[in-house]
Design a protein around this motif. Structure first.
Motif, mmCIF file in Angstrom:
data_model
loop_
_atom_site.group_PDB
_atom_site.id
_atom_site.type_symbol
_atom_site.label_atom_id
_atom_site.label_comp_id
_atom_site.label_asym_id
_atom_site.label_seq_id
_atom_site.Cartn_x
_atom_site.Cartn_y
_atom_site.Cartn_z
ATOM 1 N N HIS A 37 51.116 -36.364 -22.190
ATOM 2 C CA HIS A 37 50.581 -37.358 -21.270
ATOM 3 C C HIS A 37 50.935 -37.012 -19.818
ATOM 4 O O HIS A 37 50.111 -36.486 -19.081
ATOM 5 N N LEU A 38 52.167 -37.286 -19.402
ATOM 6 C CA LEU A 38 52.487 -37.190 -17.979
ATOM 7 C C LEU A 38 52.322 -35.792 -17.403
ATOM 8 O O LEU A 38 51.786 -35.627 -16.303
ATOM 9 N N VAL A 39 52.775 -34.779 -18.116
ATOM 10 C CA VAL A 39 52.654 -33.413 -17.596
ATOM 11 C C VAL A 39 51.188 -33.041 -17.414
ATOM 12 O O VAL A 39 50.795 -32.472 -16.383
ATOM 13 N N ASP A 40 50.356 -33.373 -18.392
ATOM 14 C CA ASP A 40 48.928 -33.081 -18.270
ATOM 15 C C ASP A 40 48.274 -33.939 -17.196
ATOM 16 O O ASP A 40 47.353 -33.487 -16.502
ATOM 17 N N TRP A 41 48.736 -35.172 -17.035
ATOM 18 C CA TRP A 41 48.150 -36.046 -16.018
ATOM 19 C C TRP A 41 48.415 -35.527 -14.604
ATOM 20 O O TRP A 41 47.601 -35.736 -13.714
ATOM 21 N N VAL A 42 49.554 -34.887 -14.413
ATOM 22 C CA VAL A 42 49.846 -34.316 -13.097
ATOM 23 C C VAL A 42 48.778 -33.298 -12.711
ATOM 24 O O VAL A 42 48.266 -33.298 -11.580
ATOM 25 N N ALA A 43 48.431 -32.423 -13.654
ATOM 26 C CA ALA A 43 47.397 -31.418 -13.378
ATOM 27 C C ALA A 43 46.056 -32.084 -13.080
ATOM 28 O O ALA A 43 45.338 -31.663 -12.154
ATOM 29 N N LYS A 44 45.718 -33.118 -13.835
ATOM 30 C CA LYS A 44 44.458 -33.827 -13.588
ATOM 31 C C LYS A 44 44.479 -34.524 -12.230
ATOM 32 O O LYS A 44 43.468 -34.524 -11.502
ATOM 33 N N TYR A 45 45.605 -35.109 -11.877
ATOM 34 C CA TYR A 45 45.715 -35.799 -10.588
ATOM 35 C C TYR A 45 45.566 -34.816 -9.434
ATOM 36 O O TYR A 45 44.815 -35.067 -8.474
ATOM 37 N N LEU A 46 46.257 -33.703 -9.513
ATOM 38 C CA LEU A 46 46.177 -32.715 -8.437
ATOM 39 C C LEU A 46 44.752 -32.184 -8.286
ATOM 40 O O LEU A 46 44.279 -31.964 -7.160
ATOM 41 N N LYS A 47 44.066 -31.998 -9.403
ATOM 42 C CA LYS A 47 42.690 -31.505 -9.332
ATOM 43 C C LYS A 47 41.771 -32.551 -8.719
ATOM 44 O O LYS A 47 40.874 -32.219 -7.912
ATOM 45 N N ALA A 48 41.976 -33.826 -9.065
ATOM 46 C CA ALA A 48 41.134 -34.893 -8.526
ATOM 47 C C ALA A 48 41.364 -35.090 -7.036
ATOM 48 O O ALA A 48 40.425 -35.393 -6.288
ATOM 49 N N VAL A 49 42.594 -34.901 -6.570
ATOM 50 C CA VAL A 49 42.933 -35.152 -5.161
ATOM 51 C C VAL A 49 42.669 -33.932 -4.292
ATOM 52 O O VAL A 49 42.132 -34.041 -3.180
ATOM 53 N N HIS A 50 43.020 -32.738 -4.770
ATOM 54 C CA HIS A 50 42.975 -31.539 -3.937
ATOM 55 C C HIS A 50 41.832 -30.585 -4.279
ATOM 56 O O HIS A 50 41.628 -29.600 -3.545
#
Length: 746
Positions: free
Chosen positions: A316-329
């Motif tokens: 969950h959290l580790v994968d969500w970090v990658a998704k968040y960074l992709k959505a923002v940057h």
């Protein structure tokens, strides 16, 4: 070798491996033979009968009652076993069972023996046919946590469940799926049937202390991952097997499931309503319904590995970090940031028992140990690249994980667990932009932990990590030792022989037959030649003031009641040492750490390195906790230092074991509010020289692990992990390095 053969008149004790196997097979100690029964579909048949309906499925098992007898009678456990509610038996569940036993005149005074079960499919070889096995393990709840978690023989394999196969066209048929699940429950019921008569009537068994006791068996907690819990509880995917919370809003709450409530719903409601509104499969009957006082919904235990470590953290959290960074940057920028996070993880300094990630987290085949290791180093690696609330969400989850894994959980700990859960639910909202729902069964399970701790005691003994490690010895290694032809039969024999050897070893030890060693000599370890005088050591470690530091140290040792600072005393008033000394590449620290994996006594032993050339490649100088105030709690009574070298010398006929260290100073008087970790930096004098000291080895508490405070800047790809402590100027004291560190550095 000649010395070892002397007692056998120059003849080996065994002629060959067959002779050895024959001796083991003839041994009666620990012998519980394998048995088998066959199962076949007996329901209605369609016009075109699929092949699986005509197949016979074999289930191999060993009598769980006989296995329980062996565990109870093991003299190794005589001081580590409870016959009345305590430790695991301290939970409300054990007390309730004990009350029931005491209220029946036929069973009053009998000891409760809870049978802890676990099952989990495992693959032994993906490359040669995807060979799957379905082992069933058992233990007893009387054995204490430290024995269970030391991976001794208190957990045994009692069965290999069958895995029905069919062709692709029928594999998704409802009839086949129902058959597979009911076959699972029927098999468990048959395997455990020998225990049933003695769940209401006592039997007398011999215990490890030599006494005979009356015992009553009861089905205890069942250790399983989420998918296995669904099969056990006959619950639909995405629902909670513990409560009836709606699957679209699991954290919205719901009453706990129970055997009585489930039976009532099945009798009153249509199967479609059961499925859609309660998440129940009405066509199945749990195996626990065949046994007294057994409720599968209640007995499903914690699963730290799959619920927290691999679930909430890694998946969950580790994968969500990658998704968040992709959505923002965006894709390109997010990949640059993730690459820097990987470099940060790879740059973490060595620590005893800590896995290195040379390529960061960029590999495909993750194991439970990989996820556990990543938990220890991931938080500092993402700080500076993600928002503060995201860091705090990780911090709250990690604190929850480490708190529930403590060996002893008090009411204060329960309050901390609830607080960590509340903070996690609050700060995880930062992921709202990339995650459609937080109604996730593995994260939802965290809401049940406090109640389950009250029910079953500490979770660290009821974890699938223990059974997954057992897979290696009971399934994977026996499979590798087989010739692959009808491998299961060979695996059964191997497990039986291993159990006999384990029982024989206990018997030999009790008879004093394992005292001493058969080796007449041992190979001497090769050591790099180190300095033997103060001047030579000062030159070797580049500390010209070493002689003066030793004099300060000697003054403090010889005058413990003198409050003066040795630096304020004239040189003529300081003791001198000009003789020889001995240098060591490491020192061993031994301490009590029952929450970590260790031996039966709960003692942990680790080596602190001060080696000029580690693996013939680079110098290694570890960090340590130094005890400066025994009356203060946690980090307030500890300081952090980096060891330069260990040495000892003799002064006035007394030996002084010492360490030359560089002090680190704390940044602030409390942990960082985002990461929850203390921060330190190397200490220097006003003239820029290092703050060095010679200290007595007895002041060293244990090793400390430091992770750089990376900030928001990228680190160079060329940076090696062994350069981190010399490259960065400030560090986190990694309280997640292990459970003992979490307790002393929080």
């Amino acid at each position: 070798m000649a010395a070892t053969l002397a007692k056998h008149h120059d003849t080996p004790p065994f002629a060959d491996h067959k002779d050895l196997h024959n001796v083991i097979d003839a041994t009666q100690l620990g012998d519980v033979p394998w048995q088998c029964f066959s199962v076949q579909y007996s329901g209605e048949r369609p016009e075109v009968v699929p092949l699986w309906m005509d197949d016979e499925f074999e289930v191999w098992y060993r009598d769980p009652r006989a296995m329980a007898h062996n565990i109870i009678a093991n003299p190794n456990y005589k001081d580590e076993i409870d016959y009345a509610p305590f430790h695991f038996m301290s939970g409300d569940w054990a007390w309730q069972q004990a009350d029931t036993i005491s209220q029946d005149p036929e069973t009053q005074g009998s000891a409760l023996v809870p049978i802890i079960l676990s099952s989990d499919k495992t693959t032994v070889s993906v490359g040669t046919g995807n060979n799957e096995y379905y082992p069933l393990y058992a233990s007893i709840g009387n054995v204490r946590n430290n024995v269970q978690r030391a991976h001794r023989d208190a957990l045994v394999i009692i069965g290999f469940l069958t895995i029905p196969k069919t062709d692709r066209s029928h594999s998704k048929d409802d009839l086949f799926r129902i058959f597979c699940r009911q076959l699972f429950h029927s098999s468990l019921s048959a395997i455990l049937s020998s225990l049933k008569p003695f769940m209401t009537t006592h039997e007398v068994v011999r215990c490890g202390d030599g006494h005979f006791r009356r015992v009553i068996y009861s089905l205890g907690p069942y250790i399983a991952d989420y998918e296995e819990q669904l099969v056990l509880s006959c619950v639909v995917k995405h629902w909670c097997p513990k409560c009836i919370a709606v699957r679209t809003n699991l954290d919205g709450g719901g009453i706990y499931r129970s055997r009585e409530h489930t039976d009532f719903l099945i009798n009153e409601l249509h199967a479609d309503i059961l499925w859609d509104e309660f998440g129940l499969i009405g066509d199945l009957i749990p195996f626990t319904n065949d046994f007294p006082q057994a409720d599968i919904h209640e007995l499903l235990s914690f699963d730290l590995l799959h619920q927290l470590i691999k679930g909430a953290f890694k998946d969950h959290l580790v994968d969500w970090v990658a998704k968040y960074l992709k959505a923002v940057h965006g894709t390109k920028r997010s990949e640059e940031i993730m690459s820097d996070i990987d470099r940060r993880i790879a740059a973490v300094a060595s620590f005893s028992g800590l896995q290195q990630f040379p390529q960061g987290r960029n590999f495909k085949q993750w194991t439970g140990d990989d996820s556990k290791a990543l938990m220890k180093v991931f938080l500092p690696a993402i700080e500076g690249h993600v928002p503060q609330d995201m860091v705090r969400a990780f911090c709250a989850l990690l604190e929850f994980c480490y708190l529930v894994q403590r060996n002893v959980i008090t009411e204060d700990t329960m309050i901390q667990i609830q607080d960590a859960l509340y903070r996690f639910h609050h700060y995880r909202k930062i992921f709202n932009t990339v995650i459609p729902t937080f109604s996730l069964p593995r994260q939802h399970s965290m809401t049940h932990y406090v109640d389950m701790i009250r029910l079953f005691g500490t979770p660290n003994r009821l974890c699938s990590s223990i059974t997954e490690l057992k897979h290696i010895k009971a399934v994977k290694e026996p499979w590798r030792w087989s010739n692959r032809h009808n491998a299961l039969g060979q695996m059964l024999v191997t497990n039986q022989r291993l159990d006999k050897l384990a029982a024989s070893r206990v018997d030999f030890d009790a008879r004093g037959m394992l005292t001493g060693t058969i080796l007449s000599s041992a190979l001497a370890a090769l050591e790099r030649k180190r300095a033997q005088t103060v001047a030579a050591l000062a030159h070797e470690v580049a500390v010209p003031d070493l002689r003066r530091l030793i004099r300060y140290f000697l003054f403090s040792q010889l005058n413990p009641d003198d409050a003066r600072n040795p630096e304020d005393i004239p040189a003529a008033g300081l003791p001198r040492h000009e003789g020889k000394l001995q240098v060591f590449n490491s020192a061993a620290a031994t301490f009590y750490a029952p929450s970590d994996l260790n031996g039966i006594g709960g003692m942990q032993r680790e080596h602190i390195r001060a080696c000029p050339l580690w693996w013939n490649e680079y110098p290694r100088n570890d960090c340590m906790f130094i005890n400066t105030d025994s009356d203060a709690e946690g980090m307030r009574g500890l300081e952090v230092a980096r060891v330069i070298c260990f040495f000892s010398f003799k002064h006035d006929w007394e030996v002084y074991p010492c360490a030359l260290i560089q002090w680190f100073e704390k940044i602030g008087d409390c942990p960082d509010e985002n990461t929850g970790m203390w921060m330190v930096a190397p200490s220097f004098h006003e003239d820029g020289s290092r703050d060095l000291a010679v200290i007595h080895i007895e002041t060293v508490f244990r090793a400390a692990h430091l992770i750089p405070i990376y900030g928001s800047e990228y680190i160079p790809p060329s940076l090696k992990f062994y350069q981190s402590l010399d490259t960065f100027g400030s560090f986190y004291v990694n309280k997640y390095a292990d459970h003992h560190t979490f307790e002393i550095a929080s």
